[in-house]
Design an enzyme around this catalytic site. Structure first.
Site, PDB file in Angstrom:
ATOM      1  N   TYR A  98       0.952  -1.176   0.083  1.00 43.09           N
ATOM      2  CA  TYR A  98      -0.052   0.024  -0.178  1.00 43.09           C
ATOM      3  C   TYR A  98       0.739   1.367   0.122  1.00 43.09           C
ATOM      4  O   TYR A  98       0.379   2.285  -0.666  1.00 43.09           O
ATOM      5  CB  TYR A  98      -0.878  -0.112   1.173  1.00 43.09           C
ATOM      6  CG  TYR A  98      -1.769   1.036   1.550  1.00 43.09           C
ATOM      7  CD1 TYR A  98      -3.031   1.350   0.568  1.00 43.09           C
ATOM      8  CD2 TYR A  98      -1.509   1.941   2.666  1.00 43.09           C
ATOM      9  CE1 TYR A  98      -3.623   2.201   0.992  1.00 43.09           C
ATOM     10  CE2 TYR A  98      -2.504   3.034   2.855  1.00 43.09           C
ATOM     11  CZ  TYR A  98      -3.689   3.427   1.949  1.00 43.09           C
ATOM     12  OH  TYR A  98      -4.339   4.200   2.343  1.00 43.09           O
ATOM     13  N   LYS A 154       1.516   4.190  -2.969  1.00 49.74           N
ATOM     14  CA  LYS A 154       0.970   5.634  -2.791  1.00 49.74           C
ATOM     15  C   LYS A 154       2.153   6.511  -3.033  1.00 49.74           C
ATOM     16  O   LYS A 154       2.054   7.602  -3.684  1.00 49.74           O
ATOM     17  CB  LYS A 154       0.400   5.763  -1.442  1.00 49.74           C
ATOM     18  CG  LYS A 154      -0.772   5.253  -0.717  1.00 49.74           C
ATOM     19  CD  LYS A 154      -1.964   5.876  -1.548  1.00 49.74           C
ATOM     20  CE  LYS A 154      -3.330   5.707  -1.013  1.00 49.74           C
ATOM     21  NZ  LYS A 154      -4.421   6.192  -1.699  1.00 49.74           N
ATOM     22  N   ASN A 180      -4.785   8.619   9.693  1.00 47.56           N
ATOM     23  CA  ASN A 180      -5.785   7.856  10.123  1.00 47.56           C
ATOM     24  C   ASN A 180      -7.068   8.789  10.526  1.00 47.56           C
ATOM     25  O   ASN A 180      -7.232   9.559  11.274  1.00 47.56           O
ATOM     26  CB  ASN A 180      -5.129   7.501  11.910  1.00 47.56           C
ATOM     27  CG  ASN A 180      -4.111   6.571  11.703  1.00 47.56           C
ATOM     28  OD1 ASN A 180      -4.050   5.706  11.048  1.00 47.56           O
ATOM     29  ND2 ASN A 180      -2.810   7.165  12.218  1.00 47.56           N
TER      30      ASN A 180
END
Ligand SMILES: NC(=O)c1ccc[n+]([C@@H]2O[C@H](COP(=O)([O-])OP(=O)(O)OC[C@H]3O[C@@H](n4cnc5c(N)ncnc54)[C@H](O)[C@@H]3O)[C@@H](O)[C@H]2O)c1
Length: 336
Positions: free
Chosen positions: A150, A154, A179
Site C-alpha cells: 500500500y 501511494k 488515520n
C-alpha cells in the site's frame, strides 16, 4: 461566494468520499460520485452517482467526462493494518491501475485540477520505530522505505502526480492523510481502522468485560476527525502548492489511551487483553503540521476526545440497529 463548479469524487461510496460529497453539495457545487458501490449507511448527496470499476481505462474516461473542473481522487483498495498486511499484491495492483489511469483520463478530459489522496503509510519505516516518534515532515518520505504494498503504491502515485505537473503542467495536489475516523466509517468486517474497531469492541462489551487490542497498546498514532479532514481537503485543492502535504493532527496518543477515551465516552470499565502476535504496523507515527500551517494558515483543531464523542454513539447505534446489542446495553453505564 465561490462559483459553482463541476466536481468528480472517486471513492464516493467510501468513508471520506461520502462526507466530502455531502460538503461539496452543501457548498452549492455540481458533483458526480463514482465507486464500485453505493455508500453503506445513507444515500449519496451526489447529482450523479455511477458504479464504475476504475481499474478499467474506459471507465476512467467515462468518470472524468463532461467538463469536470476538479477531481478528488479517493478511490482505493484499502483497509486497516490487518487488511493491508494480508493483501499486498492485490492492493498494489488495483491502486496502480486506478491512480495511473484516473490521472491520465482526467488530463485527457481537460480537468483543471486533480487531488490525489495519499497516506502517512508512505513514510520511511526506519523513522517510525519508537513510540515517542518525532513528528513526520513531508521530506521524511525519502529515502524510500514505506509500508510494503500500500505505501509503495501511494509513494509512486505521488511521484506520478509530480511528473504530470512537471511535464504537462497538469495541476495536481497531494494529500497525505493520517488515520481519519468518524461516523459513517466502516467499523467491522476486516477493513475497519483502529478507532472504529475499538469503538465496536467497547460497544459490544458489558461493564467489567475484557476486550482484545492488537499489539501491546503502547504503539502511538495521531488521528484526524472527518470534519477536519474534509475542511483540509477543500483548502488543499484551492491552494497553489503542488507537493505533498500532511493532513493529520499532532495529538499523539498510545492505542491504550485511545481505548481509555472510548471507554470514558461509553461510560464502561473494561480490561484489555493485548494480542502480541497481531499486525500493528509501525511503532509510532505522528504528523508534523509545520508545512500545512505555512501553506494554508490552518490546521485541524478537533481533539480526539471530541471526535470519539461523535463516533462512538454512531457505532453503538449501528450495532443496535443490526441487532448485535440490546437497547438496554446501548445506554450509557455510569462509571463506578
Ligand atoms: N481513512 C484513512 O484513515 C486514510 C488514511 C490514509 C489514506 N487514505 C486514503 O484516502 C482515500 C479514501 O479512503 P477512505 O477511508 O474513504 O476509504 P474507503 O475504503 O472507505 O473508500 C475507498 C472507496 O474506493 C472504492 N474503490 C475501491 N476500488 C475501486 C475501483 N476499482 N473502482 C472504483 N472505486 C473503487 C471502494 O469501493 C471505497 O468505497 C483512499 O485513497 C485511501 O487510501 C485514507
Amino acid at each position: 461566494m465561490e462559483p459553482r463548479k463541476r466536481l468528480l469524487v472517486t471513492g464516493a461510496g467510501g468513508f471520506i468520499g461520502h462526507h466530502l460529497v455531502r460538503r461539496l453539495k452543501a457548498d452549492g457545487h455540481w458533483v458526480r460520485g463514482v465507486d464500485l458501490k453505493h455508500p453503506e449507511y445513507e444515500a449519496s448527496a451526489a447529482d450523479e452517482f455511477e458504479i464504475l470499476d476504475l481499474r478499467g481505462w474506459s471507465n476512467c474516461l467515462i468518470a472524468a467526462r463532461g467538463e469536470i473542473d476538479e477531481v478528488y481522487s479517493l478511490a482505493a483498495d484499502m483497509g486497516g493494518i490487518g487488511y493491508i498486511t494480508a493483501f499486498r499484491a492485490d492492493i498494489a495492483r488495483n491502486n496502480i491501475l486506478i491512480n495511473a489511469q484516473m490521472l491520465e483520463a482526467s488530463r485527457k478530459n481537460g480537468v483543471k485540477r486533480f487531488l490525489f489522496s495519499s497516506s502517512a503509510c508512505v513514510y520511511a519505516q526506519s523513522k517510525q520505530k519508537h513510540q515517542d516518534v518525532t513528528p513526520l515532515r513531508e521530506e521524511d518520505a525519502v529515502p524510500a522505505d514505506p509500508e510494503p504494498g500500500y505505501g509503495w503504491e501511494k509513494l509512486f502515485a505521488e511521484e506520478l502526480c509530480r511528473y504530470y505537473w512537471r511535464d504537462y503542467k497538469f495541476e495536481t495536489r497531494i494529500v497525505r492523510f493520517h488515520n481519519v475516523y468518524g461516523p459513517l466509517g466502516t467499523y467491522d468486517g476486516g477493513k475497519e481502522k483502529a478507532p472504529a474497531a475499538i469503538c465496536r469492541k467497547v460497544a459490544l462489551a458489558t461493564n467489567g468485560d475484557e476486550i482484545e487490542v492488537w499489539g501491546d497498546g503502547y504503539q502511538t498514532r495521531s488521528f484526524i476527525y472527518i470534519d477536519d479532514c474534509v475542511g483540509g481537503l477543500l483548502r488543499i485543492m484551492a491552494c497553489d502548492y503542488h507537493d505533498a502535504l500532511n493532513l493529520g493532527t499532532d495529538e499523539l496518543v498510545t492505542i491504550n489511551q485511545l481505548v481509555g477515551f472510548v471507554c470514558e465516552v461509553a461510560g464502561k470499565r473494561l480490561t484489555i487483553r493485548h494480542r502480541l502476535d497481531a499486525p500493528q504496523g509501525v511503532r509510532g507515527r505522528n504528523s508534523d503540521n509545520s508545512r500545512l500551517r505555512q501553506i494554508l494558515g490552518w490546521e485541524p483543531t478537533i481533539t480526539l476526545r471530541a471526535g470519539v464523542e461523535q463516533t462512538y454513539p454512531w457505532i453503538a447505534e449501528e450495532l443496535g440497529r443490526a441487532g448485535r446489542i440490546s437497547p438496554a446495553r446501548r445506554q450509557r453505564v455510569a462509571t463506578a
